[in-house]
Each structure stands twice: as C-alpha cells, then as structure tokens.
Design a protein around this motif. Structure first.
Motif, PDB file in Angstrom:
ATOM      1  N   GLY A 178      -3.318 -24.602  21.759  1.00 48.50           N
ATOM      2  CA  GLY A 178      -2.407 -24.166  22.814  1.00 48.50           C
ATOM      3  C   GLY A 178      -3.080 -23.656  24.066  1.00 48.50           C
ATOM      4  O   GLY A 178      -2.436 -23.516  25.111  1.00 48.50           O
ATOM      5  N   ARG A 180      -5.162 -25.131  26.017  1.00 47.00           N
ATOM      6  CA  ARG A 180      -5.162 -26.149  27.074  1.00 47.00           C
ATOM      7  C   ARG A 180      -3.905 -26.064  27.942  1.00 47.00           C
ATOM      8  O   ARG A 180      -3.952 -26.413  29.135  1.00 47.00           O
ATOM      9  CB  ARG A 180      -5.272 -27.549  26.436  1.00 47.00           C
ATOM     10  CG  ARG A 180      -5.088 -28.729  27.417  1.00 47.00           C
ATOM     11  CD  ARG A 180      -6.129 -28.713  28.504  1.00 47.00           C
ATOM     12  NE  ARG A 180      -5.938 -29.785  29.477  1.00 47.00           N
ATOM     13  CZ  ARG A 180      -5.164 -29.694  30.550  1.00 47.00           C
ATOM     14  NH1 ARG A 180      -4.464 -28.572  30.790  1.00 47.00           N
ATOM     15  NH2 ARG A 180      -5.060 -30.694  31.395  1.00 47.00           N
ATOM     16  N   GLU A 181      -2.817 -25.571  27.387  1.00 47.06           N
ATOM     17  CA  GLU A 181      -1.561 -25.467  28.141  1.00 47.06           C
ATOM     18  C   GLU A 181      -1.509 -24.217  29.013  1.00 47.06           C
ATOM     19  O   GLU A 181      -0.526 -24.009  29.724  1.00 47.06           O
ATOM     20  CB  GLU A 181      -0.362 -25.451  27.174  1.00 47.06           C
ATOM     21  CG  GLU A 181      -0.385 -26.554  26.135  1.00 47.06           C
ATOM     22  CD  GLU A 181      -0.542 -27.938  26.765  1.00 47.06           C
ATOM     23  OE1 GLU A 181       0.141 -28.194  27.776  1.00 47.06           O
ATOM     24  OE2 GLU A 181      -1.342 -28.740  26.239  1.00 47.06           O
ATOM     25  N   ARG A 182      -2.549 -23.388  28.971  1.00 41.98           N
ATOM     26  CA  ARG A 182      -2.541 -22.138  29.726  1.00 41.98           C
ATOM     27  C   ARG A 182      -3.739 -22.047  30.674  1.00 41.98           C
ATOM     28  O   ARG A 182      -4.310 -20.986  30.870  1.00 41.98           O
ATOM     29  CB  ARG A 182      -2.511 -20.956  28.747  1.00 41.98           C
ATOM     30  CG  ARG A 182      -1.157 -20.790  28.068  1.00 41.98           C
ATOM     31  CD  ARG A 182      -1.124 -19.667  27.038  1.00 41.98           C
ATOM     32  NE  ARG A 182      -1.525 -20.150  25.707  1.00 41.98           N
ATOM     33  CZ  ARG A 182      -2.613 -19.798  25.075  1.00 41.98           C
ATOM     34  NH1 ARG A 182      -3.464 -18.944  25.632  1.00 41.98           N
ATOM     35  NH2 ARG A 182      -2.891 -20.281  23.875  1.00 41.98           N
ATOM     36  N   ARG A 200      -2.415 -31.406  35.125  1.00 43.94           N
ATOM     37  CA  ARG A 200      -1.662 -30.550  34.203  1.00 43.94           C
ATOM     38  C   ARG A 200      -2.249 -29.154  34.090  1.00 43.94           C
ATOM     39  O   ARG A 200      -2.439 -28.611  33.004  1.00 43.94           O
ATOM     40  CB  ARG A 200      -1.554 -31.223  32.836  1.00 43.94           C
ATOM     41  CG  ARG A 200      -0.404 -30.698  31.970  1.00 43.94           C
ATOM     42  CD  ARG A 200      -0.059 -31.665  30.830  1.00 43.94           C
ATOM     43  NE  ARG A 200      -1.214 -32.071  30.061  1.00 43.94           N
ATOM     44  CZ  ARG A 200      -1.706 -31.403  29.020  1.00 43.94           C
ATOM     45  NH1 ARG A 200      -1.150 -30.267  28.637  1.00 43.94           N
ATOM     46  NH2 ARG A 200      -2.745 -31.873  28.362  1.00 43.94           N
ATOM     47  N   HIS A 237       4.637 -34.797  33.470  1.00 39.41           N
ATOM     48  CA  HIS A 237       4.158 -33.899  32.418  1.00 39.41           C
ATOM     49  C   HIS A 237       5.323 -33.256  31.673  1.00 39.41           C
ATOM     50  O   HIS A 237       6.392 -33.002  32.241  1.00 39.41           O
ATOM     51  CB  HIS A 237       3.302 -32.780  33.011  1.00 39.41           C
ATOM     52  CG  HIS A 237       2.092 -33.264  33.743  1.00 39.41           C
ATOM     53  ND1 HIS A 237       1.247 -34.220  33.241  1.00 39.41           N
ATOM     54  CD2 HIS A 237       1.578 -32.905  34.955  1.00 39.41           C
ATOM     55  CE1 HIS A 237       0.266 -34.440  34.094  1.00 39.41           C
ATOM     56  NE2 HIS A 237       0.447 -33.656  35.141  1.00 39.41           N
ATOM     57  N   GLY A 239       7.066 -29.998  29.887  1.00 41.16           N
ATOM     58  CA  GLY A 239       7.060 -28.563  30.180  1.00 41.16           C
ATOM     59  C   GLY A 239       7.180 -28.273  31.665  1.00 41.16           C
ATOM     60  O   GLY A 239       7.108 -29.157  32.516  1.00 41.16           O
TER      61      GLY A 239
END
Length: 340
Positions: A178, A180-182, A200, A237, A239
């Motif tokens: 997770g 990578r999403e922050r 992203r 993307h 989200g």
C-alpha cells in the motif's frame, strides 16, 4: 472537510531566543510536537529535508520514532530531494518506517530546491548520465523508486544463500503493501504537476512555484492543481488523487502572537529568482485576527482546490508555542471555513 497538518523545516541555531538550539533539540521536539498535534486533532506531521544545513536531513529515523509514539496522525515529508537518494536503499527505509507506523507514511518526493552547496548530490556519489540534467536525474531515480515499491521480484537469488530463499526473483524487504499508493510529488511547475499525475503520484504544491503567467500566486497554484487533476483523470488511474498546499497562517490572539507575526499582516506575493535564472513567485503569509483571517483565506483559490493544508510552523519557538499556533487555527479559523 480538509486534512490539516503541519510542515516543519526543522531549523536549529544557538540563538538566545530559540528553543531548538541543537540537532538533538529539533529531533526530540519534532517527536513531541507530532504527539501533541495528534492529541489536539491535527491530521499530519510533515518534515522538510535539506542537506548540508542546520535543518532536518535524514527523515526515516525521525518518521519511525514518530510512528512508534503515535497511532493516527499521518507522517510524511515535504519533500525529499531525489537527486541525493539511492532508490533501492530508500525503498527499504520507507518500508520499515511505514510498517512501524501501521501504514501512515505519506512520502513527498521532488527534484529538490536550491541547496547549501554547489551540486551537493555529487558529494553523495551521484551524477547525471550523459546528456541528462540534475532534474532529470531526480525524476529518473523517482521512477526507479516507484518501480521497486511495487514489491515485484527483480534480483536473481544466490543458489547457495545463507538463508533459504522463496521461489523466483527476490524483492526488497521489508515490503509494505500500500505504500506505493501514498507517494507524493512536490511540483514547482505546471509540467511537473502533470508528470506527477501521469505517474500516479499525489501532488504537493508549496508556497513557491515558477511564475508561468504573472497572475497572483494562489490563482497560478489553483490552475496548476486543476491541470494535475485533469491529467490524473485522463490517465485513467483508479482512486482519487490527493493535493496538498502549504501556507504560513497565524491567528493573532495575544500579545506574543502580535509581536512575533503582526508584521506579516497584509503582505503580498513576492517575485524572485531561484538558481539565478528561474523567475518564481512566493505566496504571501497570512497573519490577522481570526475574523480577518477567515475572510482572506476564503479567497484563496488554491486552498479551495486542495484536500490537505500543511501549515508551516516556526519550529525554533518550541513545542508549546507551536501547539498554540496549530490549535488556534483548528479552533478559531477552520470551522468557519468548512475545513472542520
């Protein structure tokens, strides 16, 4: 609703009026401030990274310590200069800090700002490839960092290892799912904001950007954010992207506030040059009694476009005063603007 965090540059100096006179003071007070900020409802504790200066420079030990002593507050950087970084080692450090905090790391990266020494990244053993600028080197290293954060194996295992290996190629450990999403990108231009969206990353926009239109700072910044959001949508993307803006905001509630920051009242944007040839616009500070602050901040278009507001703090004035600065905004300004 907005997330409201603080951003500390982590200064120290042996000055008689400073509470942070040494590196140890700044590090320990940063931990204490993050703990106190969480208690009063602040959403994030962010730290700037500068090398060769009397300021915070190695974020992961500090972020790990804060992560271990808090439970809810987001912890992050704004920003890490990727020209100085080993992307693979950084994946390990970031993964460890994120796991210690329970997945609260919000990592801001960038090409970086003008530094204390000439081409300081060369002292760290890095140099651009042939035909590459230092800014391009920073973005290249960022892409390698993002790639290795996915957790995909890439390294050929030793057939005679000290410890048994899992099957297949090996990834870096510890891996934090997770993270990578922050990851955020600090963009000083419209073009790099679009680049961040395409790759992203969330967007951090500070109190400085390149002057690309001659318009007031908050309008240029709002236009940058809209371009970023459009690019994210176009890229398809999953989200929603997050956007933070930084501001220096001081509610003048007592004589000490007025003495320290009253001179900031009524300021306007400033124009200057960074690296001698790049025209930049610097956003104004806000300092006024709460009713006036509310009126002025309601007209800031970029704050309206962002979901996260990072309040730059005078860390050298100590933990207690900075808790007062933050709580003043939370209690007397944020509710009237719909931020709380």
């Amino acid at each position: 609703m907005k997330k409201i965090g603080f951003l500390s540059f982590g200064h120290w100096s042996d000055h008689p009026s400073y509470r942070a006179r040494t590196a140890s003071d700044t590090l320990l007070q940063s931990i204490d401030l993050a703990v106190a900020a969480e208690e009063i409802g602040v959403d994030g504790a962010y730290f700037r990274v500068h090398h060769f200066a009397s300021q915070l420079a190695s974020p992961f030990p500090l972020l790990s310590a804060i992560g271990a002593k808090t439970s809810k507050i987001e912890i992050g950087t704004g920003v890490i200069d990727m020209r100085y970084e080993n992307p693979l080692y950084m994946v390990e450090d970031a993964g460890a800090a994120d796991l210690i905090s329970g997945g609260r790391l919000q990592l801001g990266l960038s090409r970086g700002s003008p530094e204390q020494v000439i081409e300081g990244w060369r002292n760290f053993g890095y140099q651009p490839a042939e035909g590459e600028t230092d800014a391009e080197m920073g973005r290249r290293k960022t892409m390698e960092f993002l790639d290795k954060l996915t957790g995909e194996g890439f390294a050929e295992p030793n057939p005679y290892p000290m410890f048994p290996n899992p099957p297949g190629l090996l990834r870096l450990e510890p891996y934090s799912e997770g993270l990578r999403e922050r990851i955020w990108w600090g963009a000083a231009s419209n073009a790099t904001a679009v680049w961040a969206a395409e790759n992203r990353m969330h967007l951090q926009s500070s109190t400085l950007k390149f002057d690309e239109s001659g318009k007031p700072f908050h309008i240029q910044q709002a236009e940058q954010i809209r371009l970023y959001k459009d690019a994210w949508k176009k890229a398809g993307h999953d989200g929603e992207p997050r956007v933070s803006v930084s501001r220096s905001i001081f509610a003048l509630l007592n004589d000490q506030d007025r003495y320290l920051f009253g001179r900031e009242a009524g300021q306007s944007d400033k124009i200057g040059y960074i690296e001698s040839d790049k025209r930049a616009i610097f956003g104004r500070s806000y300092a006024a009694e709460p009713d006036q602050l509310i009126k002025e901040l309601a007209e800031d278009e970029a704050i309206q476009e962002a979901d996260t507001l990072l309040l730059t703090i005078p860390n050298t004035l100590g933990v207690d005063y900075n808790v007062h600065v933050l709580s003043s905004i939370l209690k007397h300004v944020a509710p009237a603007l719909g931020w709380r």
